[in-house]
Enzyme design. Sequence first.
Site, mmCIF file in Angstrom:
data_model
loop_
_atom_site.group_PDB
_atom_site.id
_atom_site.type_symbol
_atom_site.label_atom_id
_atom_site.label_comp_id
_atom_site.label_asym_id
_atom_site.label_seq_id
_atom_site.Cartn_x
_atom_site.Cartn_y
_atom_site.Cartn_z
ATOM 1 N N LYS A 107 0.856 -1.191 0.000
ATOM 2 C CA LYS A 107 0.000 0.000 0.000
ATOM 3 C C LYS A 107 0.887 1.234 0.000
ATOM 4 O O LYS A 107 1.489 1.581 1.011
ATOM 5 C CB LYS A 107 -0.924 0.051 1.221
ATOM 6 C CG LYS A 107 -2.008 1.145 1.058
ATOM 7 C CD LYS A 107 -2.603 1.604 2.360
ATOM 8 C CE LYS A 107 -1.864 2.747 2.976
ATOM 9 N NZ LYS A 107 -1.867 4.009 2.187
ATOM 10 N N GLU A 148 9.290 0.975 11.333
ATOM 11 C CA GLU A 148 10.282 2.058 11.314
ATOM 12 C C GLU A 148 9.487 3.343 11.456
ATOM 13 O O GLU A 148 8.748 3.724 10.558
ATOM 14 C CB GLU A 148 11.105 2.014 10.026
ATOM 15 C CG GLU A 148 12.374 2.864 10.097
ATOM 16 C CD GLU A 148 12.159 4.281 9.587
ATOM 17 O OE1 GLU A 148 11.870 5.163 10.449
ATOM 18 O OE2 GLU A 148 12.269 4.500 8.385
ATOM 19 N N CYS A 154 13.365 10.534 7.664
ATOM 20 C CA CYS A 154 13.256 10.076 9.057
ATOM 21 C C CYS A 154 14.554 10.242 9.834
ATOM 22 O O CYS A 154 14.532 10.354 11.063
ATOM 23 C CB CYS A 154 12.816 8.616 9.091
ATOM 24 S SG CYS A 154 13.825 7.523 8.072
ATOM 25 N N GLU A 211 9.325 15.148 16.074
ATOM 26 C CA GLU A 211 9.783 15.019 14.690
ATOM 27 C C GLU A 211 8.949 15.960 13.818
ATOM 28 O O GLU A 211 7.760 15.737 13.599
ATOM 29 C CB GLU A 211 9.643 13.583 14.192
ATOM 30 C CG GLU A 211 10.196 13.396 12.790
ATOM 31 C CD GLU A 211 10.065 11.972 12.284
ATOM 32 O OE1 GLU A 211 10.970 11.522 11.565
ATOM 33 O OE2 GLU A 211 9.059 11.312 12.601
#
Length: 414
Positions: free
Chosen positions: A105, A181, A215, A312
């Site tokens: 996906k 992750e 990331c 983040e």
Amino acid sequence: MMKFADLIEENIEELASMDCRDGGKLFSVGKAIDIPNVANTLRYYAGAADKIHGEVLKMSTPFHAYTLLEPIGVVGHIIPWNFPSTMFFTKVSPALAAGCTMLIKPAEQTPLSALFYAHLAKLAGIPDGVLNVVNGYGHTAGAAISSHMDIDKVSFTGSGEIGREVMKAAAASNLKPVSLELGGKSPLIIFDDADLEMASELALVGILFNKGEICVASSRVYVQEGIYDELVNKLVEKAKAWSVGDPFDPQVRQGPQVDKTQFDKILRYIEHGKREGATLLTGGKPIGDKGYYIEPTIFTNVTEEMLIVKDEIFGPVMALMKFKSMDEAIKCANNSRYGLAAGVLTKNLDIANTVSRSIRAGTIWINCYFAFNDDCPFGGYKMSGFGKDLGLDALHKYLQVKSVVTPLYNSPWL
């Protein structure tokens, strides 16, 4: 898989263009780095596909035993929008080599290249039903994959919030294993003896590459006090000269954020930083009134409690801090709920070794940054998730270990 890689290389420009149009990624980087690298990743795991084997075991009882490594089964891959091609093949390549079938996906923001890769897979001779692309939103298609009783494993890259939902759905369904992750807030520690030019370039590229939508962005930069002022001046000078604009322009180094949602989120964090008392050295504003462009942004006089240091942001926003000693730097680097990556810049081998062993993160780069390779496992500690992508570790997460035991009769070899 080798034929698949060849077809990707034959269509580099079209694939790079798709990721550029969908995600605002630099066309020049896609053409020179992202797309060639995914072909290399496929070839790396193709080379491993016929080298999967178990072990013969020396039992202490009169039995002969060995292990088999078998495909885990049907895998659901849920991939993010920031590196559509790279993440597609980071997941798909080892799963194919392991002998799994799979559903992928792609993110709803960046579906085009995934569909084209499915087309190329068919041309390459991958059998129907082995590699399947399912478009949709996370709360529908992603949730269905995570909770499906006939899917045997989920590999997810994305936010911690959604990672928790994936784990809940996996546990509530068939207890399928999950690898996650989940991003990071990676520190870059620059010691007094570091080369200033290299340090300023790595620090800036570390937060501005892919417009900060990465990331492992070096979003927390710790600089030892002896070079702090000089490095700050270099960073501001370079940031002001950083070229932001049309991602199809080869002279541009930063394109637009992926969409308005991400654009607005980054600007809100910048306002948080101002309200919390951080000093805005440069940037902090949108560029123009068309598109989702944001100036390279650097904050200083920040504290560990500020949102711009803890969260983040996933955008071109650097938090710049000063430290005195190595112990202080280690403590600050570990003061995060994340643990994906870190960078250490020093000419002192003792410092490099001590810091790299002391930081709780999955990847430590010494005198470099963004040094990825197909051979090198990648994944996080703490709330950055668990399970490795890349390397042979990634291959093994798509395999089951089966033990086979038979009795031995009157054998002298026990």
